[in-house]
Design an enzyme around this catalytic site. Sequence first.
Site, PDB file in Angstrom:
ATOM      1  CD  GLU A   9      10.980  -8.126   3.283  1.00 25.15           C
ATOM      2  OE1 GLU A   9      10.934  -9.353   3.048  1.00 25.15           O
ATOM      3  OE2 GLU A   9      12.040  -7.489   3.369  1.00 25.15           O
TER       4      GLU A   9
ATOM      5  CB  SER B 221      -2.186  -5.769   1.986  1.00 28.14           C
ATOM      6  OG  SER B 221      -1.590  -5.511   3.239  1.00 28.14           O
TER       7      SER B 221
ATOM      8  CG  ASN C 178      -1.169  -0.944  -4.900  1.00 30.00           C
ATOM      9  OD1 ASN C 178      -1.361  -0.043  -5.708  1.00 30.00           O
ATOM     10  ND2 ASN C 178      -0.118  -1.750  -4.974  1.00 30.00           N
TER      11      ASN C 178
ATOM     12  CD1 TRP D  92       4.224   2.216   1.918  1.00 32.06           C
ATOM     13  CD2 TRP D  92       5.145   3.703   3.290  1.00 32.06           C
ATOM     14  NE1 TRP D  92       3.213   2.964   2.458  1.00 32.06           N
ATOM     15  CE2 TRP D  92       3.747   3.896   3.301  1.00 32.06           C
ATOM     16  CE3 TRP D  92       5.950   4.540   4.103  1.00 32.06           C
ATOM     17  CZ2 TRP D  92       3.132   4.872   4.066  1.00 32.06           C
ATOM     18  CZ3 TRP D  92       5.332   5.514   4.866  1.00 32.06           C
ATOM     19  CH2 TRP D  92       3.928   5.671   4.838  1.00 32.06           C
TER      20      TRP D  92
ATOM     21  CD  GLU E 144       1.658   1.068  -7.558  1.00 34.21           C
ATOM     22  OE1 GLU E 144       0.433   1.336  -7.551  1.00 34.21           O
ATOM     23  OE2 GLU E 144       2.247   0.624  -8.558  1.00 34.21           O
ATOM     24  N   PRO E 145       1.457   4.230  -3.061  1.00 32.19           N
ATOM     25  CG  PRO E 145       1.794   6.490  -3.496  1.00 32.19           C
ATOM     26  CD  PRO E 145       2.072   5.124  -4.043  1.00 32.19           C
TER      27      PRO E 145
END
Lengths: 401, 254
Positions: free
Chosen positions: A381, A150, A148, A174, A145-146
């Site tokens: 990833e 990592s 979070n 993303w 999300e914008p």
Amino acid sequence: RSRAAVCGAVRRGSRRLSHVAQLPEVHRMLRQTCRDFAERELAPVASQLDKEHTYPGRQVRELGKLGIMAVEVPESLGGAGLDYLAYGLAVEEISRGCASTGVIVSVNNSLYLGPLLKFGSEEQKKQWIPPFTTGEKVGCFALSEPGNGSDAGAASTTAQLDGDEWVLNGTKAWITNSWDASATIIFATTDKAVKHQGISAFLVPMPHPGLSLGKKEDKLGIRASSTANIILEDCRVPKENLLGGLGMGFKIAMQTLDSGRIGIASQALGIGQAALDCAADYAHKRTAFGAPIAKLQAIQFKLADMAVALESARLLTWKAALLRDAKQPFTKEAAMAKLAASEAATFISHQAIQVLGGMGYVTDMPAERHYRDARITEIYEGTSEIQRLVIGTQVLKEYQG
Amino acid sequence: MSARVLVGVKRVIDYAVKIRVKPDNTGVVTDGVKHSMNPFCEIAVEEAVKLKEKKLIKEVVAVSCGPQQAQETIRTALAMGADRGIHVEVSGKDYDNLGPLQVSKILAALAKKEETSLIILGKQAIDDDCNQTGQMTAALLDWPQGTFASEVVLEGDKVKVIREIDGGLETVRLKMPAVITADLRLNTPRYATLPNIMKAKKKKIDVVKPGELGVDLTSHLEVLRVDEPPQRQAGMKVETVEELISRLKEAGRM
């Protein structure tokens, strides 16, 4: 006890590794098919796809016909019914031709079909898998999300049960394949009070009322694949669209990413190989000081370092795949593979530009594209930093009293 | 139709490899060099498989002559859709001397043994560029031949072949059994799909020795020497036609 388990895994993994010197025949044939496809259908158009940010729709459909879009999916559901070693080889060869196509293949296989195969009910598998094996449709995976990336446990997208429907609200960022996908797996908080254990996974078709896409990101590399926000505004899906159990979302995401890392490691290997090919070929042709630059130790040492980095990362990737195929724990090895391969790809493509000199800096040669494509493999990833955390934690566990 | 098609597939050095002559000039370096199916043989396999998919023929048998590695080439044909394979085992000196005459004798013997209606071969191999095997095989069997095929149409017991010749296209109608050699524009060979690669594992490859077919592999040709082609020299530009003629005369070319 944990040491015995690890040693057992290594021993079992090592027996399979005897065919690292020569892959099994099916895998060799698959690798050759993918290499031929990449050389004839992807490499000639990769530069144009990158310049024009074009989704390689025709090539993805061809790959679907070859069985590459659903390597692990059983034949009964329209897949090729092969193992993860085969998948890794396929993604590497495809990425060597075009890194964007490589990530499209990897996301569809590991991040969309993967969790469905592992956590989907029989009905969900029948509905959501077969159309996504042919290359006609691709899926995507919406975790970040914008606020979070990592910190996946801090998902602020919410899902609330309203009668027979889940109502999703929030924004995902993303998301690879977003503009070309026909379905997505979205992770949302169903119970904020229990933090990690309050996240669940949902299947959402695309397009769908309440789901909209943000603008396509203008990226440094892998530009033929689309990346954008997915915005959910009172997006309603039937309650049957819950994937896995309530609150299982974080576990699903982490296990999915373990396998996805083998895919991205393979993509990085393909980029690294393409960059190495470019540099070595150039070294034979370019003359300086009266001879091909291949005669210079400086160039030989560079190519040696590049080749060692690539081959080491490749063996780590194959080991992770072999362990997964043997149903052994492979979290540490997958993280090691992704870390090694992504850092190898950036190192190799950086040095490839150096070998090419000025020619490496212009679009006439593919070296600059490999450099731009490689960079993301250290980020998505699971960033290299997260990989180090995963590996470090696993290593320490092995030594715990 | 109960027709059986025999397709010859040759294992050659991959077209993309830079060929190097051995230091003793007896041949080219093949050890450790990438090999693949001859591109024209791929086209031949594709045509046979297409005929089978149209249900015009019943069985496609892929044949290759050579050492153990020839089986890899046969497996590729199986992965493209051939039904079974025949590996004619030839190795060592016999393999070094294996040329179109020997291969055509083998193919002729197999065609009779396997009750073949059609033999489809590539027009030539990219290593020796002989362009002889199809023609010799037809002659040995006393069968009609349609070489340099750019289109093949089965018409009952006959086959129409459109041939690419220097003057354009020639259409011939052959009474089967017949030999066809594939040219570049006949078709675009398919990739071996994963499911087909898996299926190919279960398909049979029979191994046969030339002696069992009654074939004598003696060669009447001897390779004396192999050299690289001369290095290409820079050309020169001339201003007028007169200058061109005088330079050609000077160089003894006119």
